[in-house]
Scaffold this motif. Sequence first.
Motif, PDB file in Angstrom:
ATOM      1  N   SER A 124      31.471  28.797  69.100  1.00  0.00           N
ATOM      2  CA  SER A 124      32.540  29.745  68.494  1.00  0.00           C
ATOM      3  C   SER A 124      32.829  31.302  69.959  1.00  0.00           C
ATOM      4  O   SER A 124      33.712  32.223  70.119  1.00  0.00           O
ATOM      5  CB  SER A 124      31.579  31.044  66.780  1.00  0.00           C
ATOM      6  OG  SER A 124      30.713  31.267  68.483  1.00  0.00           O
ATOM      7  N   PHE A 125      31.991  31.230  70.815  1.00  0.00           N
ATOM      8  CA  PHE A 125      31.777  32.686  71.692  1.00  0.00           C
ATOM      9  C   PHE A 125      32.779  32.323  72.689  1.00  0.00           C
ATOM     10  O   PHE A 125      33.632  32.746  73.281  1.00  0.00           O
ATOM     11  CB  PHE A 125      30.691  33.174  72.444  1.00  0.00           C
ATOM     12  CG  PHE A 125      30.057  32.214  73.783  1.00  0.00           C
ATOM     13  CD1 PHE A 125      30.996  32.630  74.377  1.00  0.00           C
ATOM     14  CD2 PHE A 125      29.156  31.536  73.169  1.00  0.00           C
ATOM     15  CE1 PHE A 125      30.358  32.328  75.928  1.00  0.00           C
ATOM     16  CE2 PHE A 125      28.741  31.184  74.314  1.00  0.00           C
ATOM     17  CZ  PHE A 125      28.782  31.223  75.769  1.00  0.00           C
ATOM     18  N   ILE A 126      32.657  31.214  73.247  1.00  0.00           N
ATOM     19  CA  ILE A 126      33.543  30.037  74.316  1.00  0.00           C
ATOM     20  C   ILE A 126      34.452  30.570  73.479  1.00  0.00           C
ATOM     21  O   ILE A 126      35.887  30.710  74.284  1.00  0.00           O
ATOM     22  CB  ILE A 126      33.095  29.065  74.572  1.00  0.00           C
ATOM     23  CG1 ILE A 126      31.475  28.315  74.773  1.00  0.00           C
ATOM     24  CG2 ILE A 126      34.141  28.581  75.558  1.00  0.00           C
ATOM     25  CD1 ILE A 126      31.802  27.630  74.977  1.00  0.00           C
ATOM     26  N   LYS A 127      35.274  30.267  72.122  1.00  0.00           N
ATOM     27  CA  LYS A 127      36.620  29.622  72.006  1.00  0.00           C
ATOM     28  C   LYS A 127      37.415  31.405  72.279  1.00  0.00           C
ATOM     29  O   LYS A 127      38.401  31.267  71.946  1.00  0.00           O
ATOM     30  CB  LYS A 127      36.372  29.238  70.707  1.00  0.00           C
ATOM     31  CG  LYS A 127      36.876  27.732  70.808  1.00  0.00           C
ATOM     32  CD  LYS A 127      37.225  27.471  69.219  1.00  0.00           C
ATOM     33  CE  LYS A 127      36.691  28.238  68.090  1.00  0.00           C
ATOM     34  NZ  LYS A 127      36.256  26.965  67.325  1.00  0.00           N
ATOM     35  N   LYS A 128      36.668  32.067  72.023  1.00  0.00           N
ATOM     36  CA  LYS A 128      37.410  33.939  71.916  1.00  0.00           C
ATOM     37  C   LYS A 128      38.134  34.449  73.071  1.00  0.00           C
ATOM     38  O   LYS A 128      38.037  34.871  73.374  1.00  0.00           O
ATOM     39  CB  LYS A 128      35.825  34.720  71.325  1.00  0.00           C
ATOM     40  CG  LYS A 128      35.871  34.248  69.867  1.00  0.00           C
ATOM     41  CD  LYS A 128      35.125  35.269  69.074  1.00  0.00           C
ATOM     42  CE  LYS A 128      34.413  35.206  67.461  1.00  0.00           C
ATOM     43  NZ  LYS A 128      33.338  35.402  67.298  1.00  0.00           N
ATOM     44  N   LEU A 129      36.973  33.095  74.379  1.00  0.00           N
ATOM     45  CA  LEU A 129      37.571  33.889  75.613  1.00  0.00           C
ATOM     46  C   LEU A 129      38.773  33.564  76.517  1.00  0.00           C
ATOM     47  O   LEU A 129      39.184  32.400  75.513  1.00  0.00           O
ATOM     48  CB  LEU A 129      36.785  33.166  77.332  1.00  0.00           C
ATOM     49  CG  LEU A 129      34.983  33.347  76.952  1.00  0.00           C
ATOM     50  CD1 LEU A 129      34.847  32.044  76.989  1.00  0.00           C
ATOM     51  CD2 LEU A 129      35.049  35.129  76.728  1.00  0.00           C
ATOM     52  N   SER A 130      39.809  33.962  76.576  1.00  0.00           N
ATOM     53  CA  SER A 130      40.715  33.935  77.147  1.00  0.00           C
ATOM     54  C   SER A 130      41.765  33.227  77.483  1.00  0.00           C
ATOM     55  O   SER A 130      42.418  32.053  77.067  1.00  0.00           O
ATOM     56  CB  SER A 130      41.962  35.164  77.710  1.00  0.00           C
ATOM     57  OG  SER A 130      40.537  34.803  79.104  1.00  0.00           O
TER      58      SER A 130
END
Length: 241
Positions: A124-130
């Motif tokens: 979930s945090f990785i997907k939020k990175l551009s």
Amino acid sequence: PSVKGKVEFQEVSFSYEKEGTTVAGLNFSVKEGETVALVGPTGAGKTTVVNLLSRFYDADKGQILIDGHDIQKVKRSSLRSHMAFVLQDSFLFEGTIFENIRYGRLDATDEEVIKAAKLANADSFIKKLSKGYSTVLSQEGRGISQGQKQLLSIARAILADPSLLILDEATSSIDTITEMKIQEALQRLMKGRTSFVIAHRLNTIQKADQILVLHDGGILEKGTHEELLVNKGFYHSLYHS
Ligand code: DGT
Ligand code: MG
């Protein structure tokens, strides 16, 4: 995996220096799949125990056996291919998140990397990175938090699927939500594999199959949380301090 993960220390002694001893006469055994919590004051020998198990140093005396085999007769590279390390720092390298997780198993496909990241609660945090999984990390992990670094290292270990896990718990403060994600991911990772945890969290210590209380390079006490409390020894005094 070919290694089951039974571990025995038999009269193991070691010194970093020519003189003196750092750890002396260590005796304990760990059944396959068990979690061992290493506790004790600073300088007690906790890191040294895992350094010896992973052959970053070799014991001066005694034997360390994995599944009954003397680890000094096994090549370091093949020994470590059965281990994964989740440490507090210095595990990231300059490369994408894909590459950093894939370091756990170099032939893994993108789909397998993402699956491991999901199990590690990192997706979930990785997907939020551009740039998502293609984000380039620096060695220091600039731009991601301490807790996120830990989730990445758990993802790497899940992908590696080792028989033996070596975990150095964070002492740094991590926000409650990330902490819960880490705990949940670690439960998944540790389940069914022999785990050595340099434990700082009371929760981990209480749940361990076995606690080794180290002091001055020796095992002062060993047992479960309940057993050690009944003993009313050093552990009991730590717990009630
Ligand atoms: P910690 O991490 O501060 O809670 O302490 P432990 O329990 O991990 O202690 P450990 O195993 O790092 O150190 C045990 C003893 O060995 C302590 O007196 C410091 C010494 N020592 C540790 N690493 C080295 C090393 O690389 N070289 C030398 N000469 N001594 C070391
Ligand atoms: Mg240490």
